[in-house]
Design a protein around this motif. Structure first.
Motif, PDB file in Angstrom:
ATOM      1  N   GLU A 102     -14.674  -7.490   0.776  1.00  0.00           N
ATOM      2  CA  GLU A 102     -13.779  -7.294   1.926  1.00  0.00           C
ATOM      3  C   GLU A 102     -13.410  -8.654   2.496  1.00  0.00           C
ATOM      4  O   GLU A 102     -14.275  -9.455   2.821  1.00  0.00           O
ATOM      5  N   GLY A 110      -8.080   0.021   7.950  1.00  0.00           N
ATOM      6  CA  GLY A 110      -7.173   0.518   8.988  1.00  0.00           C
ATOM      7  C   GLY A 110      -7.659   1.752   9.708  1.00  0.00           C
ATOM      8  O   GLY A 110      -6.873   2.401  10.406  1.00  0.00           O
ATOM      9  N   MET A 271      -4.152   3.800  -0.181  1.00  0.00           N
ATOM     10  CA  MET A 271      -2.747   3.426   0.036  1.00  0.00           C
ATOM     11  C   MET A 271      -2.224   2.545  -1.089  1.00  0.00           C
ATOM     12  O   MET A 271      -1.020   2.550  -1.397  1.00  0.00           O
ATOM     13  N   GLY A 283       0.841   7.519   7.576  1.00  0.00           N
ATOM     14  CA  GLY A 283       0.436   7.392   8.981  1.00  0.00           C
ATOM     15  C   GLY A 283      -1.024   7.754   9.167  1.00  0.00           C
ATOM     16  O   GLY A 283      -1.807   7.713   8.222  1.00  0.00           O
TER      17      GLY A 283
HETATM   18  O1  48F Z   1      -5.848  -0.831   4.562  1.00  0.00           O
HETATM   19  P1  48F Z   1      -7.097  -0.111   4.248  1.00  0.00           P
HETATM   20  O2  48F Z   1      -7.720   0.714   5.284  1.00  0.00           O
HETATM   21  O3  48F Z   1      -6.827   0.717   2.886  1.00  0.00           O
HETATM   22  P2  48F Z   1      -7.103   2.228   2.465  1.00  0.00           P
HETATM   23  O4  48F Z   1      -8.553   2.456   2.277  1.00  0.00           O
HETATM   24  O5  48F Z   1      -6.671   3.078   3.745  1.00  0.00           O
HETATM   25  C1  48F Z   1      -5.383   3.017   4.274  1.00  0.00           C
HETATM   26  C2  48F Z   1      -5.452   3.436   5.727  1.00  0.00           C
HETATM   27  O6  48F Z   1      -6.298   2.591   6.459  1.00  0.00           O
HETATM   28  C3  48F Z   1      -4.080   3.459   6.425  1.00  0.00           C
HETATM   29  C4  48F Z   1      -3.242   4.553   5.954  1.00  0.00           C
HETATM   30  C5  48F Z   1      -3.873   5.924   5.882  1.00  0.00           C
HETATM   31  O7  48F Z   1      -3.387   6.809   6.602  1.00  0.00           O
HETATM   32  O8  48F Z   1      -2.114   4.369   5.648  1.00  0.00           O
HETATM   33  O9  48F Z   1      -3.455   2.216   6.275  1.00  0.00           O
HETATM   34  O10 48F Z   1      -6.173   2.522   1.367  1.00  0.00           O
HETATM   35  O11 48F Z   1      -8.198  -1.168   3.760  1.00  0.00           O
HETATM   36  C6  48F Z   1      -7.913  -2.154   2.807  1.00  0.00           C
HETATM   37  C7  48F Z   1      -8.902  -3.294   3.008  1.00  0.00           C
HETATM   38  O12 48F Z   1      -8.755  -4.209   1.935  1.00  0.00           O
HETATM   39  C8  48F Z   1      -8.948  -5.537   2.427  1.00  0.00           C
HETATM   40  C9  48F Z   1      -8.290  -5.503   3.797  1.00  0.00           C
HETATM   41  O13 48F Z   1      -8.802  -6.528   4.626  1.00  0.00           O
HETATM   42  C10 48F Z   1      -8.647  -4.103   4.286  1.00  0.00           C
HETATM   43  O14 48F Z   1      -9.851  -4.105   5.046  1.00  0.00           O
HETATM   44  N1  48F Z   1      -8.304  -6.442   1.462  1.00  0.00           N
HETATM   45  C11 48F Z   1      -6.965  -6.526   1.176  1.00  0.00           C
HETATM   46  N2  48F Z   1      -6.764  -7.430   0.211  1.00  0.00           N
HETATM   47  C12 48F Z   1      -7.997  -7.923  -0.135  1.00  0.00           C
HETATM   48  C13 48F Z   1      -8.978  -7.294   0.665  1.00  0.00           C
HETATM   49  C14 48F Z   1      -8.448  -8.901  -1.080  1.00  0.00           C
HETATM   50  N3  48F Z   1      -7.590  -9.551  -1.878  1.00  0.00           N
HETATM   51  N4  48F Z   1      -9.768  -9.182  -1.143  1.00  0.00           N
HETATM   52  C15 48F Z   1     -10.653  -8.529  -0.343  1.00  0.00           C
HETATM   53  N5  48F Z   1     -10.274  -7.593   0.573  1.00  0.00           N
END
Ligand code: 48F
Length: 322
Positions: A102, A110, A271, A283
């Motif tokens: 992370e 998010g 996502m 959303g």
């Molecule tokens: O954005 P994020 O919560 O992704 P998700 O698990 O969930 C999406 C929802 O939160 C929301 C939505 C749903 O209704 O649309 O947006 O698909 O978590 C992605 C995590 O990846 C980390 C970033 O800091 C975040 O905490 N991240 C992104 N790029 C990198 C990374 C990277 N290159 N290296 C390490 N961490």
């Protein structure tokens, strides 16, 4: 409904000085009395001498072992949002060795902020059993629509995932992949602080049998593979299709369909799956993220088992003839 609440993102800007004065006075008076007065009745004095060098040594050695022990893993998960955490939880519970990277200091992506920082999330019926598995409380708002406190939801996901055995490396960014001619075989890491400061520092690498891009809207790992690894993605155009504008119902269905292997050795979840395969955003409804995390774990368990079967000698259990 819980009878208490946490409001994150808000600062207390008014402090009633009258109310805090008596407390301050009491503390000060204790200080000028003998040290024994500070202890409440029945409390034991901490007589252990504390050596700062031992504190440093403990942290360095423990982290060193964690890092060394994860130079080769079954699955490297990029991103600690809900999709990545749920994926890690089910994989670790099945006995697999998982490292989750992370970028930020805090894990959770998010989910903390609910919708527009109103810290509640909506989860549909089909994903409630995942909240139940983790022990997150929820209650029905309308037929089929359930809500949970986003702080309880994400803090519980994080804590149960770590307790299930996932090693979380926060403050580390995945900036590239390890490649062989035909597949992704690991991740390339650097401290997020190095990236933020724009320092010219070479990274380190970790081997993984599979990598999951759970980096959210940014699809960071898939972007690297598209730009730097020879070959095509398993999308209609062979490239990243790109996220579309909001359509919650369609997005929730597509998130699950789009959760799959997008390049040999690389899976997408959450996502990132929709952004890769061209689905819309959804959303603040989170059922799709949770279900996608569980689906990618199931796909990976099958892929890991298939890989192990292939590696076994094909002698039908017979002793080799000499
Ligand atoms: O954005 P994020 O919560 O992704 P998700 O698990 O969930 C999406 C929802 O939160 C929301 C939505 C749903 O209704 O649309 O947006 O698909 O978590 C992605 C995590 O990846 C980390 C970033 O800091 C975040 O905490 N991240 C992104 N790029 C990198 C990374 C990277 N290159 N290296 C390490 N961490």
């Amino acid at each position: 409904m819980p009878n208490h609440a946490i409001f994150n993102g808000l600062s207390l800007i008014l402090i009633d000085k009258q109310k805090i004065r008596p407390y301050t006075w009491k503390v000060n008076r204790n200080r000028i009395n003998s040290k024994e007065n500070i202890l409440r009745k029945g409390e034991k004095r901490n007589t252990m001498e504390i050596d700062e060098r031992i504190i440093s040594k403990a942290i360095i050695e423990r982290f060193y072992h964690k890092l060394m022990n994860h130079l080769e893993v079954d699955v490297a998960i990029v991103g600690g949002g809900p999709a990545g955490l749920v994926a890690g939880y089910y994989l670790a519970r099945a006995g697999r060795k998982i490292a989750l990277y992370e970028r930020k200091l805090s894990v959770g992506g998010g989910m903390w902020g609910g919708g527009m920082m109103f810290n509640e999330i909506v989860v549909q019926e089909t994903a409630l059993d995942i909240l139940d598995n983790f022990g997150v409380r929820h209650c029905e708002y309308d037929r089929g629509y359930h809500t949970a406190d986003s702080v309880e939801a994400i803090s519980t996901l994080v804590s149960r995932t770590v307790q299930a055995g996932v090693s979380v490396f926060n403050c580390i960014s995945v900036e590239d992949v390890l490649m062989r001619p035909d597949r992704v075989v690991g991740v390339v890491l650097n401290w997020s602080a190095v990236q933020l400061a724009g320092l010219h520092v070479d990274p380190l690498a970790v081997r993984a049998r599979f990598v999951v891009d759970a980096s959210g809207h940014a699809t960071e790992v898939v972007k690297v593979v598209q730009n730097k690894v020879p070959g095509q993605l398993a999308t209609p155009s062979g490239k990243i299709e790109g996220e579309k504008s909001m359509w919650s119902e369609e997005a929730e269905t597509l998130t699950l369909e789009n959760t799959r292997e997008v390049f040999p050795g690389l899976f997408v979840a959450g996502m990132s799956a929709n952004a890769t395969f061209g689905g819309p955003r959804m959303g603040a409804i989170f059922g799709g993220m949770l279900l996608s995390g569980r689906k990618v774990a199931d796909l990976l368990l099958a892929a890991l088992n298939a890989q192990s079967d292939q590696a076994k000698p094909q002698n039908n259990g017979m002793e080799p003839t000499r």
